[in-house]
Design a protein around this motif. Structure first.
Motif, PDB file in Angstrom:
ATOM      1  N   ALA A   1       0.839  -1.208   0.000  1.00  0.00           N
ATOM      2  CA  ALA A   1       0.000   0.000   0.000  1.00  0.00           C
ATOM      3  C   ALA A   1       0.867   1.248   0.000  1.00  0.00           C
ATOM      4  O   ALA A   1       0.519   2.273  -0.601  1.00  0.00           O
ATOM      5  CB  ALA A   1      -0.924  -0.012   1.220  1.00  0.00           C
ATOM      6  N   GLN A   2       2.011   1.145   0.654  1.00  0.00           N
ATOM      7  CA  GLN A   2       2.938   2.271   0.738  1.00  0.00           C
ATOM      8  C   GLN A   2       3.434   2.672  -0.650  1.00  0.00           C
ATOM      9  O   GLN A   2       3.545   3.857  -0.974  1.00  0.00           O
ATOM     10  CB  GLN A   2       4.123   1.857   1.622  1.00  0.00           C
ATOM     11  CG  GLN A   2       4.991   2.998   2.098  1.00  0.00           C
ATOM     12  CD  GLN A   2       6.032   2.503   3.096  1.00  0.00           C
ATOM     13  OE1 GLN A   2       5.911   1.416   3.644  1.00  0.00           O
ATOM     14  NE2 GLN A   2       7.045   3.308   3.318  1.00  0.00           N
TER      15      GLN A   2
ATOM     16  N   THR B   1       0.760   4.499  -2.586  1.00  0.00           N
ATOM     17  CA  THR B   1       0.647   5.889  -2.119  1.00  0.00           C
ATOM     18  C   THR B   1       1.755   6.751  -2.715  1.00  0.00           C
ATOM     19  O   THR B   1       1.508   7.884  -3.147  1.00  0.00           O
ATOM     20  CB  THR B   1       0.722   5.941  -0.578  1.00  0.00           C
ATOM     21  OG1 THR B   1      -0.325   5.134  -0.031  1.00  0.00           O
ATOM     22  CG2 THR B   1       0.573   7.366  -0.079  1.00  0.00           C
ATOM     23  N   TYR B   2       2.980   6.226  -2.722  1.00  0.00           N
ATOM     24  CA  TYR B   2       4.105   6.962  -3.305  1.00  0.00           C
ATOM     25  C   TYR B   2       3.828   7.292  -4.778  1.00  0.00           C
ATOM     26  O   TYR B   2       4.104   8.413  -5.234  1.00  0.00           O
ATOM     27  CB  TYR B   2       5.389   6.136  -3.201  1.00  0.00           C
ATOM     28  CG  TYR B   2       5.981   6.056  -1.815  1.00  0.00           C
ATOM     29  CD1 TYR B   2       5.781   7.071  -0.879  1.00  0.00           C
ATOM     30  CD2 TYR B   2       6.763   4.960  -1.427  1.00  0.00           C
ATOM     31  CE1 TYR B   2       6.329   6.998   0.390  1.00  0.00           C
ATOM     32  CE2 TYR B   2       7.313   4.880  -0.162  1.00  0.00           C
ATOM     33  CZ  TYR B   2       7.095   5.896   0.746  1.00  0.00           C
ATOM     34  OH  TYR B   2       7.642   5.828   2.004  1.00  0.00           O
ATOM     35  N   LYS B   3       3.293   6.320  -5.494  1.00  0.00           N
ATOM     36  CA  LYS B   3       3.023   6.540  -6.918  1.00  0.00           C
ATOM     37  C   LYS B   3       1.938   7.587  -7.114  1.00  0.00           C
ATOM     38  O   LYS B   3       2.019   8.430  -8.009  1.00  0.00           O
ATOM     39  CB  LYS B   3       2.620   5.221  -7.580  1.00  0.00           C
ATOM     40  CG  LYS B   3       3.779   4.252  -7.758  1.00  0.00           C
ATOM     41  CD  LYS B   3       3.343   2.969  -8.467  1.00  0.00           C
ATOM     42  CE  LYS B   3       4.537   2.041  -8.698  1.00  0.00           C
ATOM     43  NZ  LYS B   3       4.142   0.787  -9.376  1.00  0.00           N
TER      44      LYS B   3
ATOM     45  N   ILE C   1      11.035   6.180  -4.890  1.00  0.00           N
ATOM     46  CA  ILE C   1      10.306   5.129  -4.178  1.00  0.00           C
ATOM     47  C   ILE C   1      11.285   4.113  -3.604  1.00  0.00           C
ATOM     48  O   ILE C   1      11.186   3.709  -2.436  1.00  0.00           O
ATOM     49  CB  ILE C   1       9.290   4.432  -5.117  1.00  0.00           C
ATOM     50  CG1 ILE C   1       8.152   5.394  -5.473  1.00  0.00           C
ATOM     51  CG2 ILE C   1       8.726   3.169  -4.465  1.00  0.00           C
ATOM     52  CD1 ILE C   1       7.189   4.847  -6.502  1.00  0.00           C
ATOM     53  N   LYS C   2      12.262   3.716  -4.432  1.00  0.00           N
ATOM     54  CA  LYS C   2      13.259   2.744  -3.980  1.00  0.00           C
ATOM     55  C   LYS C   2      14.048   3.283  -2.790  1.00  0.00           C
ATOM     56  O   LYS C   2      14.290   2.570  -1.812  1.00  0.00           O
ATOM     57  CB  LYS C   2      14.201   2.406  -5.139  1.00  0.00           C
ATOM     58  CG  LYS C   2      15.196   1.307  -4.808  1.00  0.00           C
ATOM     59  CD  LYS C   2      16.050   0.967  -6.016  1.00  0.00           C
ATOM     60  CE  LYS C   2      17.059  -0.136  -5.670  1.00  0.00           C
ATOM     61  NZ  LYS C   2      17.911  -0.470  -6.841  1.00  0.00           N
ATOM     62  N   ASP C   3      14.456   4.556  -2.872  1.00  0.00           N
ATOM     63  CA  ASP C   3      15.199   5.172  -1.772  1.00  0.00           C
ATOM     64  C   ASP C   3      14.362   5.198  -0.493  1.00  0.00           C
ATOM     65  O   ASP C   3      14.868   4.924   0.605  1.00  0.00           O
ATOM     66  CB  ASP C   3      15.619   6.597  -2.142  1.00  0.00           C
ATOM     67  CG  ASP C   3      16.698   6.621  -3.217  1.00  0.00           C
ATOM     68  OD1 ASP C   3      17.340   5.578  -3.428  1.00  0.00           O
ATOM     69  OD2 ASP C   3      16.878   7.684  -3.853  1.00  0.00           O
ATOM     70  N   SER C   4      13.078   5.537  -0.637  1.00  0.00           N
ATOM     71  CA  SER C   4      12.191   5.605   0.531  1.00  0.00           C
ATOM     72  C   SER C   4      12.014   4.235   1.175  1.00  0.00           C
ATOM     73  O   SER C   4      11.983   4.106   2.404  1.00  0.00           O
ATOM     74  CB  SER C   4      10.826   6.165   0.127  1.00  0.00           C
ATOM     75  OG  SER C   4      10.952   7.478  -0.375  1.00  0.00           O
TER      76      SER C   4
ATOM     77  N   LEU D   1      15.103  -1.715  10.628  1.00  0.00           N
ATOM     78  CA  LEU D   1      14.791  -2.314   9.333  1.00  0.00           C
ATOM     79  C   LEU D   1      14.209  -1.295   8.370  1.00  0.00           C
ATOM     80  O   LEU D   1      13.492  -0.379   8.775  1.00  0.00           O
ATOM     81  CB  LEU D   1      13.788  -3.457   9.499  1.00  0.00           C
ATOM     82  CG  LEU D   1      14.173  -4.642  10.394  1.00  0.00           C
ATOM     83  CD1 LEU D   1      13.018  -5.635  10.443  1.00  0.00           C
ATOM     84  CD2 LEU D   1      15.430  -5.323   9.902  1.00  0.00           C
ATOM     85  N   SER D   2      14.479  -1.507   7.091  1.00  0.00           N
ATOM     86  CA  SER D   2      13.804  -0.747   6.042  1.00  0.00           C
ATOM     87  C   SER D   2      12.516  -1.473   5.686  1.00  0.00           C
ATOM     88  O   SER D   2      12.268  -2.603   6.144  1.00  0.00           O
ATOM     89  CB  SER D   2      14.695  -0.647   4.807  1.00  0.00           C
ATOM     90  OG  SER D   2      14.838  -1.936   4.212  1.00  0.00           O
ATOM     91  N   THR D   3      11.702  -0.844   4.862  1.00  0.00           N
ATOM     92  CA  THR D   3      10.464  -1.491   4.411  1.00  0.00           C
ATOM     93  C   THR D   3      10.785  -2.779   3.660  1.00  0.00           C
ATOM     94  O   THR D   3      10.090  -3.789   3.823  1.00  0.00           O
ATOM     95  CB  THR D   3       9.660  -0.543   3.511  1.00  0.00           C
ATOM     96  OG1 THR D   3       9.361   0.647   4.244  1.00  0.00           O
ATOM     97  CG2 THR D   3       8.367  -1.187   3.056  1.00  0.00           C
ATOM     98  N   ILE D   4      11.839  -2.766   2.854  1.00  0.00           N
ATOM     99  CA  ILE D   4      12.239  -3.957   2.109  1.00  0.00           C
ATOM    100  C   ILE D   4      12.696  -5.053   3.067  1.00  0.00           C
ATOM    101  O   ILE D   4      12.328  -6.225   2.912  1.00  0.00           O
ATOM    102  CB  ILE D   4      13.378  -3.630   1.112  1.00  0.00           C
ATOM    103  CG1 ILE D   4      12.939  -2.549   0.130  1.00  0.00           C
ATOM    104  CG2 ILE D   4      13.817  -4.886   0.368  1.00  0.00           C
ATOM    105  CD1 ILE D   4      11.806  -2.931  -0.764  1.00  0.00           C
TER     106      ILE D   4
END
Length: 756
Positions: A371-372, A375-377, A386-389, A409-412
């Motif tokens: 979902a994140q 939202t970014y898109k 988006i990748k950086d975020s 942790l990152s989102t990834i």
């Protein structure tokens, strides 16, 4: 004139001529007049209308809705403020004594405002600077604050609120008796952990009703009232214990406890039996969420006597459910015991080459669904942004079977972490009614909200095969009909060739009876039985058993490619224990308002007609007993040592994506499922992913625990009825038969044909 009076008059005149004294006196008079004027204006409602005596006499407090199990044990609550009222008769004497001794020793002597205490506070606190003088507040003043709260005014906010509370306190005293004031106070006062009312606090911290709490427990709860966060017994044990001992000392000071008992009570360790009623914590969270969802639609159809809608969070409803609290605890323990070990083996089997770490296509697909990311898109971020975020690291709560932790942790990183987890669903129902006794919708509701009982539909694998055999037997196919193990290629279905597990070693000239084929979950024979009876009749049979959704109209149906919810599957399997009638698993038996008036009742939903004959039912039950006694589920006997009367069926889907086990005992149907929420991730091997290894152990551990508890003897000791002579005769044949020499000579090992 008296010389003495002349002297006093002279001195007063001299004082008045002093400008500082004159100024102070004028200031004092102005202050008094200001306070009188402020008090009158508050009384007249200039700063907001005050509750009248009539309004106070009909106080309506928001109350939590209670969710009870079948024996009326509290499972959980729905609330904005966690409040659960009790009556004065429920309050133990030592609780009242602890409260009065600590919060308002002159409670029974004042009329809401304790002028003596206020004077003591004024002299000792303000003049002598003695901070031990107390605050001068009374229980009634605190009640006024609890009931009506405080407002923030531009100036003199505290003074205005204090005056308002004093007026309301006087009115409360004029309306209610001292006992009534105490129960109102204890039902509304905030305790630690956002808990309102003594009953809710007692249940939360000691897992017992307030009427059963001890002197030490009562003192602990009363002690938190001074500062419910600072003295929270769950978080600050030492602090809470010290405050509890202050309460005990006060009880001794005012004669409620003998002096020689103080040391005995003060030396006791703080013993909590904490139960959270947080919506994400506590017992049966998936069940509570499922009930809440159902209640939303039910309450839309009900009206209060005043014609208003009921509010689930405020109206103090009492929801009676079918769940068995103790059995649910056992089910959750069995699930955790197995799933924690299975998860470790699952991760070890993949090693460094796990799909959640190395499969870029899988990860890319999973990231796109976040979902994140969507939202970014929508906000116009580029792919790089988006990748950086998504790679920004932050402290994150992380689920682990070894214990929850906080990691950076990152989102990834978080996505990879949660992709690896196997999940589960487990449902137990009473077969004659559909009453849900246990409901485990996943491994941990805090982190995995998706309900694998009601929301999820997964391929059911070999658990579908009994439905095929049921249709066959009910359409007069003899249980002793023999079918060959050999493979068949169906040319009209893209040369589809169903195979059996370990088919490289099997003898193609061996023929199995239906019982032997089902108990050993033989794929090739299941497809042949489907062909024999016909797909339309199987689909019709399944619909009669309560599964109404559209299913695949193709030969692979026999192997369980259909996606069915665990809930629907359980209702269908119940028919084998309920004279051929399927049931709809249900949760709620009745709803009461806060006064105990029944406002809605619910009856079991049982199919009106038998889905098949009694002969068919008994035959299938015998076949599934064989599955447990000598077939694919035999580890129930060999590994787990269960001696209960059990029938069952294992299930494993293609590429080991789903593991199933159906356990049938005379008075309980239990189905378990295990798999990964991401359909692209399966078990590394069939040995690990097969239903007998992934799902069956939850059932087995569940029954081991039930067997050790005499309360469940009616379930664990129940025995299946003896099959009729007709059924025993129909099953009386050799389980296998090998083709003769001539037949073997001309028989093709891999026959090609079209599916009829």
């Amino acid at each position: 004139m008296n010389p003495y009076l002349i002297s006093i008059k002279s001195r007063l005149k001299t004082l008045w001529q002093n400008k500082w004294v004159r100024g102070l006196l004028i200031l004092f008079v102005v202050a008094v007049l200001f306070l009188i004027g402020l008090y009158i204006s508050i009384y007249l409602g200039v700063f907001g209308k005050l509750p009248t005596s009539e309004a106070i006499s009909s106080i309506k407090q928001e109350q939590a809705t209670q969710l009870l199990d079948k024996d009326e044990k509290l499972i959980g609550k729905y609330y904005i403020y966690d409040r659960q009222p009790v009556t004065f008769e429920d309050l133990p004497k030592h609780l009242i004594e602890a409260l009065v001794a600590t919060e308002d020793s002159r409670f029974y002597e004042h009329d809401g405002i304790d002028n003596i205490s206020l004077m003591r506070v004024f002299v000792k606190n303000l003049i002598l600077q003695d901070k031990s003088a107390g605050g001068g507040s009374t229980i009634t003043l605190q009640l006024a604050k609890n009931l009506y709260g405080r407002k923030n005014y531009a100036m003199f906010s505290m003074l205005i609120n204090k005056f308002k509370e004093s007026i309301v306190a006087k009115r409360i005293e004029s309306v209610y008796s001292k006992d009534e004031i105490l129960i109102l106070y204890l039902n509304t006062v905030p305790f630690s952990d956002n808990t309102y009312g003594i009953e809710s606090a007692s249940l939360k911290f000691f897992n017992k009703s307030v009427k059963d709490i001890s002197i030490v427990e009562a003192a602990t709860l009363v002690g938190t009232l001074k500062a419910n966060t600072y003295f929270n017994p769950r978080v600050h044990g030492t602090r809470s214990r010290d405050r509890r001992n202050v309460v005990l000392s006060q009880m001794v000071n005012y004669g409620y406890l003998a002096k020689d008992s103080l040391a005995y009570y003060s030396d006791q360790e703080l013993q909590l039996d904490y139960r959270s009623f947080n919506h994400d914590l506590g017992i049966a969270p998936y069940f509570r969420a499922a009930v809440k969802k159902q209640l939303s639609s039910i309450l839309d159809t009900l009206k209060t006597p005043e014609g208003e809608k009921y509010d689930l969070y405020k109206d103090g409803l009492i929801i009676h459910t079918t769940l068995d609290y103790k059995m649910q605890q056992i089910a959750e323990d069995a699930m955790k015991d197995h799933m924690s070990k299975l998860q470790a083996n699952f991760e070890t089997s993949y090693g460094k080459h796990s799909p959640w770490e190395t499969n870029s296509k899988l990860l890319k697909s999973a990231i796109a669904k976040l979902a994140q990311v969507k939202t970014y898109k929508e906000n116009g971020l580029t792919e790089t942004q988006i990748k950086d975020s998504l790679n920004v690291k932050r402290p994150t709560d992380v689920f682990s079977w070894k214990g929850d932790t906080i990691k950076n942790l990152s989102t990834i990183d978080s996505l990879k972490h949660y992709l690896k987890f196997l999940n589960t669903g487990m449902l137990s129902v009473e077969p004659t009614t559909g009453a849900v006794r246990t409901y485990v919708g996943g491994i941990d509701y805090r982190y995995f909200k998706y309900d694998h009982i009601s929301q999820s539909e997964r391929q059911v694998g070999s658990t579908f095969k009994p439905f095929v055999y049921t249709a066959a037997i009910d359409n007069d196919l003899s249980p002793c009909t023999y079918f060959s193990l050999n493979k068949v290629t169906y040319t009209d279905y893209d040369d589809w060739t169903p195979t059996n597990s370990g088919s490289d070693d099997e003898d193609p000239y061996i023929n199995y009876t239906l019982e032997n084929a089902l108990s050993n979950s033989v794929n090739t024979i299941s497809v042949k039985v489907l062909e024999e009876v016909g797909i339309p009749k199987v689909l019709e049979q399944v619909e009669k058993m309560g599964i109404s959704k559209a299913l695949p109209n193709e030969p692979s149906l026999a192997l369980g490619v259909a996606e069915i919810s665990l809930k629907d599957l359980t209702g269908a399997y119940a028919s084998y224990l309920n004279k051929g009638k399927s049931v709809t698993p249900y949760y709620i038996t009745k709803i009461e308002d806060k006064y105990g008036n029944v406002i809605a009742t619910f009856e079991p939903e049982i199919s009106e007609k038998e889905a098949y004959s009694e002969f068919t039912r008994q035959v299938l039950l015998e076949m599934m007993k064989s599955t447990v006694n000598k077939g694919t589920a035999s580890r129930i006997r060999s590994t787990y040592g269960l001696k209960n009367d059990i029938a069952g069926k294992t299930g494993t889907t293609q590429d080991n994506k789903d593991g199933w086990f159906v356990g049938l005992t005379p008075n309980l149907v239990t189905i378990t499922w295990v798999g990964n929420d991401n359909h692209s991730i399966g078990f590394k091997s069939t040995g690990m992913g097969q239903g007998a290894n992934s799902a069956l152990p939850i059932f087995a551990k569940f029954y081991q625990k039930l067997n050790n508890d005499s309360d469940f003897r009616p379930i664990t000791s129940a025995q299946f009825e003896t099959p009729s002579e007709q059924v025993l005769t129909a099953l009386d044949c050799e389980p296998t038969k090998r083709d003769g020499f001539i037949k073997r000579l001309f028989k093709k090992k891999n026959k090609k044909k079209s599916f009829n």
